[in-house]
Design an enzyme around this catalytic site. Structure first.
Site, PDB file in Angstrom:
ATOM      1  N   HIS A 241      69.273 159.669  17.804  1.00 49.64           N
ATOM      2  CA  HIS A 241      68.091 159.229  17.042  1.00 49.64           C
ATOM      3  C   HIS A 241      68.153 159.649  15.565  1.00 49.64           C
ATOM      4  O   HIS A 241      67.157 159.527  14.862  1.00 49.64           O
ATOM      5  CB  HIS A 241      66.771 159.666  17.688  1.00 49.64           C
ATOM      6  CG  HIS A 241      66.416 158.808  18.872  1.00 49.64           C
ATOM      7  ND1 HIS A 241      65.132 158.670  19.354  1.00 49.64           N
ATOM      8  CD2 HIS A 241      67.182 158.028  19.667  1.00 49.64           C
ATOM      9  CE1 HIS A 241      65.135 157.851  20.393  1.00 49.64           C
ATOM     10  NE2 HIS A 241      66.377 157.457  20.602  1.00 49.64           N
TER      11      HIS A 241
ATOM     12  N   GLU B  47      63.404 149.127  24.983  1.00 50.86           N
ATOM     13  CA  GLU B  47      63.591 150.358  25.754  1.00 50.86           C
ATOM     14  C   GLU B  47      62.998 151.558  25.035  1.00 50.86           C
ATOM     15  O   GLU B  47      62.369 152.431  25.631  1.00 50.86           O
ATOM     16  CB  GLU B  47      65.092 150.593  26.001  1.00 50.86           C
ATOM     17  CG  GLU B  47      65.380 151.742  26.979  1.00 50.86           C
ATOM     18  CD  GLU B  47      65.577 153.102  26.325  1.00 50.86           C
ATOM     19  OE1 GLU B  47      65.714 154.092  27.059  1.00 50.86           O
ATOM     20  OE2 GLU B  47      65.574 153.207  25.072  1.00 50.86           O
ATOM     21  N   GLU B  48      63.202 151.584  23.720  1.00 53.56           N
ATOM     22  CA  GLU B  48      62.830 152.770  22.935  1.00 53.56           C
ATOM     23  C   GLU B  48      61.326 153.015  22.869  1.00 53.56           C
ATOM     24  O   GLU B  48      60.888 154.084  22.484  1.00 53.56           O
ATOM     25  CB  GLU B  48      63.396 152.656  21.513  1.00 53.56           C
ATOM     26  CG  GLU B  48      64.917 152.693  21.419  1.00 53.56           C
ATOM     27  CD  GLU B  48      65.510 154.065  21.708  1.00 53.56           C
ATOM     28  OE1 GLU B  48      64.757 155.003  21.995  1.00 53.56           O
ATOM     29  OE2 GLU B  48      66.753 154.173  21.650  1.00 53.56           O
TER      30      GLU B  48
ATOM     31  N   ASP C 297      72.967 154.670  19.850  1.00 54.55           N
ATOM     32  CA  ASP C 297      71.869 154.483  20.817  1.00 54.55           C
ATOM     33  C   ASP C 297      71.168 153.181  20.488  1.00 54.55           C
ATOM     34  O   ASP C 297      70.340 153.135  19.593  1.00 54.55           O
ATOM     35  CB  ASP C 297      70.916 155.682  20.722  1.00 54.55           C
ATOM     36  CG  ASP C 297      69.725 155.554  21.642  1.00 54.55           C
ATOM     37  OD1 ASP C 297      69.737 154.670  22.504  1.00 54.55           O
ATOM     38  OD2 ASP C 297      68.773 156.347  21.491  1.00 54.55           O
TER      39      ASP C 297
ATOM     40  N   HIS D 153      70.220 148.696  26.730  1.00 61.92           N
ATOM     41  CA  HIS D 153      69.171 148.220  25.817  1.00 61.92           C
ATOM     42  C   HIS D 153      69.777 147.937  24.443  1.00 61.92           C
ATOM     43  O   HIS D 153      70.635 148.683  23.962  1.00 61.92           O
ATOM     44  CB  HIS D 153      67.991 149.183  25.759  1.00 61.92           C
ATOM     45  CG  HIS D 153      68.186 150.456  25.007  1.00 61.92           C
ATOM     46  ND1 HIS D 153      68.011 150.545  23.647  1.00 61.92           N
ATOM     47  CD2 HIS D 153      68.513 151.712  25.412  1.00 61.92           C
ATOM     48  CE1 HIS D 153      68.207 151.798  23.260  1.00 61.92           C
ATOM     49  NE2 HIS D 153      68.533 152.530  24.304  1.00 61.92           N
TER      50      HIS D 153
HETATM   51 ZN   LIG Z   1      67.115 156.122  22.242  1.00 61.01          ZN
END
Ligand SMILES: [Zn+2]
Length: 333
Positions: free
Chosen positions: A309, A199-200, A168, A66
């Protein structure tokens, strides 16, 4: 400068919170262009790159990383020009205190906190963005309700470790780009490298992309937690620098045992160190790859990453290089 860092500086710095992936898609598209036979973008914003296979009864392999990131979105501007916001993806308020952010138009600001609120009662609702203006009118010239922003922090490398915001999952995107580069001139299967959107916010892009491709084998690349920090809450058998992790399961998926075995065997044959990963909290695109249409054999390769994150995520460059090598070997078979 390592290639991992060089690529990360390009891909990681691009604007692309969930649903606003245009900039990062453009950067990745430009880097992937020469490495594949065709590229397309679908309605959700997934970037789908294909290298055509040569076998007569060719299969389809899909790799997915992603490209969207977490972020914030402006929801309200008060009379003094302070901006309230909502999260895009999963954010923890304690990661956000006095950090810098950047809106798509370049406006910079700092997230800070109502001092009167006791820490125990703190929620994201008690935070605000300060863009240093004198009032609402001033603020509205720079930011509108509905504008998205991302963390702004300088990445660095040191002793083979990479640190910065949005590993990420821009590091997953870098892994796919490195794997694309390592493919031989011809491959038997059609190999798809998909940079997925949203995606998140709930694995939204990967499903439609997998529906369109209908892969025989699908492998997601994303980050995963590690269990190697002092006094952690839960033990986890995954460490930064011990090799890419072959996912067994997370809260969204149980990986196909055939894919786990394929990855384990391929890594062993190439002498690539790997570890097994079980992520207790958190999901990945793998789930959508596995259950879209009539389903596919699906698994994942994860980059062990600390402080996920937060604006200062950390991983090992060697783990990224080894993950790319592993994917390229799977794609070449
Ligand atoms: Zn993530």
């Amino acid at each position: 400068m390592s290639k991992v860092f060089e690529y990360f500086k390009q891909v990681g710095g691009a604007f692309g919170p969930s649903g606003r992936e245009d900039d990062v898609r453009e950067v990745i598209g430009a880097m992937a262009g020469d490495l594949c036979d065709d590229i397309q973008t679908d309605a959700l914003g997934n970037l789908i790159c294909r290298k055509k296979g040569t076998a007569e009864d060719k299969k389809k392999i899909m790799f997915a990383a992603h490209m969207d990131s977490i972020g914030v979105v402006a929801t309200f501007i008060d009379e003094k020009g302070f901006i309230r916001f909502s999260q895009v993806g999963g954010l923890s308020w304690s990661d956000l205190i006095n950090i810098q952010i950047r809106f798509a138009n370049g406006t910079r600001g700092v997230i800070s906190v109502e001092e009167k609120t006791p820490w125990r009662e703190m929620t994201q609702g008690n935070l605000f963005i300060d863009i240093g203006v004198k009032d609402k009118e001033d603020a509205e010239r720079m930011v509108r309700v509905g504008d998205f922003a991302i963390f702004e922090a300088q990445p660095f490398t040191q002793n083979g470790v990479l640190c910065g915001p949005y590993l990420d999952n821009r590091i997953g995107c870098v892994t796919l780009l490195l794997a694309m580069e390592q493919l031989p001139e011809t491959v038997p299967s059609d190999v798809y490298f998909v940079f997925t959107a949203q995606e998140e916010v709930g694995l939204r892009g990967a499903g439609p992309a997998a529906y369109a491709i209908q892969p025989d084998l699908a492998i997601a690349v994303d980050v995963t937690d590690t269990g190697d920090l002092p006094e952690q809450k839960y033990p986890m058998a995954c460490e930064m620098g011990k090799g890419p992790a072959v996912k067994i399961m997370d809260s969204s998926v149980i990986c196909s045992p055939e894919v786990v075995k394929l990855l384990d065997d391929t890594a062993k044959a190439l002498d690539i160190p790997t570890q097994h990963e079980i992520l207790k909290f958190g999901g990945t695109d793998t789930a959508m790859l596995q259950k879209t249409r009539m389903g596919a054999l699906a698994g994942a390769v994860s980059i062990p990453t600390r402080y996920i994150h937060s604006p200062s995520e950390m991983c090992s460059e060697a783990d990224v290089e080894n993950a790319a090598k592993l994917l390229a070997a799977v794609a070449s078979k």
